[in-house]
Design an enzyme around this catalytic site. Sequence first.
Site, short mmCIF file in Angstrom:
data_model
loop_
_atom_site.label_atom_id
_atom_site.label_comp_id
_atom_site.label_asym_id
_atom_site.label_seq_id
_atom_site.Cartn_x
_atom_site.Cartn_y
_atom_site.Cartn_z
CG PHE A 258 1.81 8.12 7.96
CD1 PHE A 258 2.98 7.44 8.28
CD2 PHE A 258 1.52 9.30 8.63
CE1 PHE A 258 3.84 7.94 9.26
CE2 PHE A 258 2.38 9.80 9.59
CZ PHE A 258 3.55 9.13 9.91
CB VAL B 113 10.71 -5.46 7.83
CG1 VAL B 113 10.55 -5.39 6.34
CG2 VAL B 113 9.80 -4.49 8.56
CE1 TYR C 209 7.36 7.71 11.56
CE2 TYR C 209 7.13 10.09 11.76
CZ TYR C 209 7.24 8.95 10.98
OH TYR C 209 7.25 9.07 9.60
CG PHE D 297 5.34 6.46 0.60
CD1 PHE D 297 4.26 7.28 0.30
CD2 PHE D 297 6.23 6.88 1.57
CE1 PHE D 297 4.07 8.49 0.95
CE2 PHE D 297 6.06 8.08 2.24
CZ PHE D 297 4.97 8.88 1.93
CB ALA E 261 -0.91 0.00 1.23
NE ARG F 189 2.88 -6.20 8.70
CZ ARG F 189 2.38 -5.48 9.69
NH1 ARG F 189 2.43 -5.93 10.92
NH2 ARG F 189 1.84 -4.30 9.46
#
Length: 248
Positions: free
Chosen positions: A185, A55, A147, A12, A10, A32
């Site tokens: 996001f 990842v 973040y 980017f 999905a 995933r």
Amino acid sequence: MIVFITGASAGFGAEMARTFVRNGHQVVMAARRRERLEALAAELGESALPVEMDVTDKASIEQALAMLPQSWRQIDVLINNAGLALGTAPAHEAPLEDWETMIATNCKGLVTMTRALLPSMVERGNGLVINLGSVAGHYPYPGGNVYGATKAFVEQFTLNLRADLVGTGVRATNLAPGLCGGTEFSNVRFKGNDQAAAKVYEGTTPLTAKDIAETAYWIATLPAHININSIEMMPTCQGFAPFNIKRV
């Protein structure tokens, strides 16, 4: 050119896959969510290879790479796109589990993927690693805490890669976008609260996933002697805030 993109199901990642395939390149699309990957592969055809992979799981990465067909194993470009933000609570209120998830994905997953593919690039004398950073890694803001720290890690790790890779022919870039709409996001950050996510972009013209994909493609198709160390992007509606001052 063979491009390996993490987080390709999905946002980017999916748009990058479209951009590279439409320009005649092969793309390993890793994520995933297999159903989304297969739908994207059906759209893009034989030049797109869907690979189910997490990842945050070293064994999953190793298995995914081991299962690549022989003709897909010479990765020219690694795009470490998988990443996420969770929450905007101040540090003393943010759930530790959210911090751990961001570190596992944005930092640990990125370095594990890089370490897995980098030696073969150095051995061949060419290759490119594009790491998806963020303006949050350059400029602090309330609620950005871990973040922003993970994206600062991405920036510094990329620069240190450059220091190690001088003369090898392998390049490394930190691609750091600002406000970008049309992806999951903010929905992920606000844990499914679509109303809160939509409010982030209300009244703005943000960057799009296509903008990021076209920038990644430009970086990847520059002459081999050029390295873009870091590229920071913002929409014109975004700028810099004044210092945060608490007044009594």
